[in-house]
Design a protein around this motif. Structure first.
Motif, PDB file in Angstrom:
ATOM      1  N   ARG A  20      39.568  29.261  20.023  1.00 21.53           N
ATOM      2  CA  ARG A  20      38.731  28.566  20.875  1.00 21.53           C
ATOM      3  C   ARG A  20      37.800  27.840  19.948  1.00 21.53           C
ATOM      4  O   ARG A  20      36.977  28.411  19.235  1.00 21.53           O
ATOM      5  N   TRP A  21      37.801  26.471  20.139  1.00 20.63           N
ATOM      6  CA  TRP A  21      37.104  25.669  19.274  1.00 20.63           C
ATOM      7  C   TRP A  21      35.763  25.462  19.844  1.00 20.63           C
ATOM      8  O   TRP A  21      35.792  24.656  21.048  1.00 20.63           O
ATOM      9  N   PRO A  37      39.463  33.977  16.399  1.00 22.13           N
ATOM     10  CA  PRO A  37      39.318  33.754  17.798  1.00 22.13           C
ATOM     11  C   PRO A  37      38.498  32.521  18.113  1.00 22.13           C
ATOM     12  O   PRO A  37      38.886  31.792  19.125  1.00 22.13           O
ATOM     13  N   ILE A  38      37.404  32.392  17.274  1.00 21.10           N
ATOM     14  CA  ILE A  38      36.547  31.387  17.510  1.00 21.10           C
ATOM     15  C   ILE A  38      35.919  30.499  16.450  1.00 21.10           C
ATOM     16  O   ILE A  38      35.800  31.246  15.442  1.00 21.10           O
ATOM     17  N   ASP A  88      35.447  37.382  13.304  1.00 21.04           N
ATOM     18  CA  ASP A  88      35.396  37.406  14.669  1.00 21.04           C
ATOM     19  C   ASP A  88      35.173  35.863  14.919  1.00 21.04           C
ATOM     20  O   ASP A  88      35.463  35.350  16.294  1.00 21.04           O
ATOM     21  N   ALA A  89      34.572  35.148  14.063  1.00 22.14           N
ATOM     22  CA  ALA A  89      34.492  33.697  14.186  1.00 22.14           C
ATOM     23  C   ALA A  89      34.169  32.947  12.916  1.00 22.14           C
ATOM     24  O   ALA A  89      33.951  33.762  11.820  1.00 22.14           O
ATOM     25  N   ALA A  90      34.350  31.834  12.822  1.00 18.06           N
ATOM     26  CA  ALA A  90      34.330  30.981  11.653  1.00 18.06           C
ATOM     27  C   ALA A  90      33.394  29.761  11.671  1.00 18.06           C
ATOM     28  O   ALA A  90      33.612  29.221  12.827  1.00 18.06           O
ATOM     29  N   VAL A  91      32.535  29.486  10.875  1.00 17.67           N
ATOM     30  CA  VAL A  91      31.766  28.222  11.118  1.00 17.67           C
ATOM     31  C   VAL A  91      32.233  27.025   9.880  1.00 17.67           C
ATOM     32  O   VAL A  91      32.148  27.523   8.844  1.00 17.67           O
TER      33      VAL A  91
END
Ligand code: UAG
Ligand code: ATP
Ligand code: API
Ligand code: MG
Length: 498
Positions: A254-255, A231-232, A196-199
């Motif tokens: 989305r960055w 997505p994020i 759902d998101a990656a850092v």
């Protein structure tokens, strides 16, 4: 439990097959030694051998079929499926075996050279404060609720990973923080995960024995953002590789960015105040200015907090809750103090094992000893069977920053400890430091404690939370924190017959 071939493999990935697509499969494995009758065996090329060499053994043991990526091998076998990448196929099949658990949870992947474990711990703490059912998978193991599972790698192999996610789903976990290593990405261990998101925390030289050069290493990390259609994306733009990731990034993502240096970013620091045991930072967010206070010290930990804060912000978690959660955080084995009492030196155990993280942690403690006029005494080593180019670099960094440098063994694994120490010593600047070398880590720690005064700081670094030392193929009990305590007690004569 059974499944069918066509359910487990992507049909557009299958290049040729000599078995029916509706064939029943009773289990998945990538180890020929673990094949049970009815299993699907995935032949994967590794660093020490190639699973394609064991397809015969797998079929003899009763594998329903083998999945291969070499056309010649496929042609020579009666029951095989030819795919583009067996590692990828295994990742996807492992997920489908468990009905794709990650799709029903919010999964945040954290990658970067340093700070992954710390960021996942911060996320876990924040989610718990926001009453979310959290799970964590990474270097220190997997955990959720009261469950604890040790894992041997930071990013577990696909079958183990999907098994863990499936158990988390069963226990109604809804938020998972997953450490994603570059080697894990290269080997497609996370291929079946819906992120759902990656850092992205940062990138500096590490694992170059595996990746070859920084460009290839970067591309391995970037896969998390490029191949998974996240997505994020949450990116540290103080790091030049982070800026490049955003610059080259897909417009469908989305960055969100963060900066500890007041650089233009979604979340950025305006003002920082550092005390020996706390940090306070004024931060600008799209929701207004906030003041973050935390027990974590060091500018790098401020960056870790910003990463977690940015994830929480995009998840619409109340920022007051986030600030409360971050106030008192402890990550085991990361700048972990070992309390020996007021007449003893200050001792920290830390997990820095890359040149960049060693430089960071030494800079933090150097500032403290400069203020207290004490000395900084550091005990460190470098892991065997790991990037040898880290060794001289570590020697240079520690000797340049510390008054006393004691080089010792980390996890020598299959290598000769004295050879690793020779590599480290080639980087030591003996004019800048008092230098000692002792292959036995216990003796090295004892020496550090013996040499220290109450004004000094002793840093025992490289193994952090680890509770074993791997020498050859044996894992011997060894915990830096315990050995520090035992050394101090022995020096005080505690437990000795008067
Ligand atoms: C370099 C590396 O990543 N190695 C991992 C990798 O081994 P490998 O790909 O070299 O596999 P291999 O031994 O050559 O075997 C190839 C294939 O043949 C199969 N085989 C082999 C022998 C046999 O008789 N039959 C058989 O079927 C194997 O099951 C395998 O599928 O796959 C194995 C199974 O999944 C892992 O146990 C092994 O981790 C080793 C132990 C390791 O230490 N890895 C470290 C470097 C690592 O991955 N670290 C990262 C980075 C940490 C970080 O930066 O935070 C991590 O995620 O932990
Ligand atoms: N953002 C950061 N930048 C540089 N160094 C850091 C950062 N965060 C932590 N460190 C240092 O790196 C060490 C390891 O931190 P952490 O375990 O969080 O990183 P990691 O990326 O999970 O490491 P690994 O690759 O071993 O899993 C810490 O003990 C600290 O010394
Ligand atoms: N995730 C890192 C951990 C290194 C820890 C250090 N103690 C060592 O053994 O080199 C790796 O597998 O390279
Ligand atoms: Mg880690």
């Amino acid at each position: 439990m059974t499944s069918t071939l066509n359910r487990l493999l992507d049909s557009h990935d299958i290049r040729a097959s000599s078995v029916p697509r509706d064939m029943l499969i009773s289990g998945l494995t990538e180890s020929s030694r673990e094949v049970s009758p009815g299993d699907l065996f995935f032949a994967r090329a590794g660093s020490s051998t190639d699973g394609h060499r064991f397809v015969g053994e797998a079929l003899t043991r009763g594998a329903a079929a083998v999945v291969v990526e070499e056309a010649d091998v496929h042609r020579s076998l009666e029951r095989s499926v030819l795919v583009g990448s067996t590692s990828r196929a295994l990742g996807v099949a492992a997920a489908r075996w468990h009905d794709c658990p990650s799709r029903e949870m919010s999964v945040v992947g954290v990658t970067g050279t340093d700070g992954k474990t710390t960021v996942t711990y911060l996320l876990e703490k924040i989610w718990n404060a926001a009453s979310k059912a959290s799970g964590l998978i990474g270097t220190t193991g997997a955990r959720w609720g009261v469950q604890r599972y040790p894992i041997s790698l930071t990013t577990p192999p696909a079958l183990e990973l999907q098994g863990l996610l499936s158990r988390m789903k069963r226990d109604r976990v809804d938020h998972v923080a997953l450490e994603v290593s570059s080697i894990g990405l290269d080997q497609e261990r996370v291929a079946g995960v819906a992120f759902d998101a990656a850092v992205f925390t940062n990138l500096s030289p590490e694992h170059l024995d595996v990746h070859g050069d920084m460009e290839t290493y970067f591309r391995a990390k970037a896969k998390l953002f490029r191949d998974f259609e996240v997505p994020i994306a949450v990116v540290n733009v103080d790091d030049p590789w982070g800026r490049r990731l955003v610059y080259e990034g897909s417009t469908s993502t989305r960055w969100l960015t963060y900066s500890a240096k007041a650089r233009a970013a979604t979340i950025r620091v305006r003002h920082l105040q550092v005390e020996p045991s706390r940090m306070r930072a004024t931060i600008d967010t799209p929701l207004g200015r906030i003041v973050l206070e935390t027990s974590l010290i060091g500018r790098y930990n401020l960056a870790n907090c910003l990463a977690a804060l940015t994830v929480a912000y995009q998840e619409s978690i109340d920022l007051d809750l986030v600030l409360q959660a971050i106030r008192d955080v402890r990550v085991p084995g990361r700048l972990e103090p070992v309390d020996l009492g007021s007449t003893a030196p200050t001792v920290f155990v830390d997990f820095a094992h890359t040149p960049a993280s060693l430089a960071e942690v030494i800079a933090v403690l150097r500032r403290q000893t400069d203020e207290s006029r004490g000395r900084l005494i550091t005990v460190f080593g470098c892991g065997g069977d790991r990037d040898p180019s880290k060794r001289a670099a570590a020697g240079r960094i520690v000797s340049a920053g510390c008054d006393v440098t004691i080089a010792t063994s980390d996890n020598p694994r299959s290598e000769d400890p004295e050879k690793i120490l020779d590599d480290i010593e080639s980087g030591i600047d003996a004019r800048a430091t008092e230098f000692h070398r002792a292959a036995d880590r216990r003796l090295a720690i004892e020496q550090a404690i013996r040499l220290s005064t109450p004004d000094d700081i002793v840093l025992v670094v490289g193994k952090g939370h680890e509770t074993t030392q791997q020498i050859g193929s044996r894992f011997l009990p060894f915990d830096d924190r315990e050995v520090v305590l035992e050394s101090w007690n022995a020096l005080q004569g505690v437990g000795l017959v008067p």
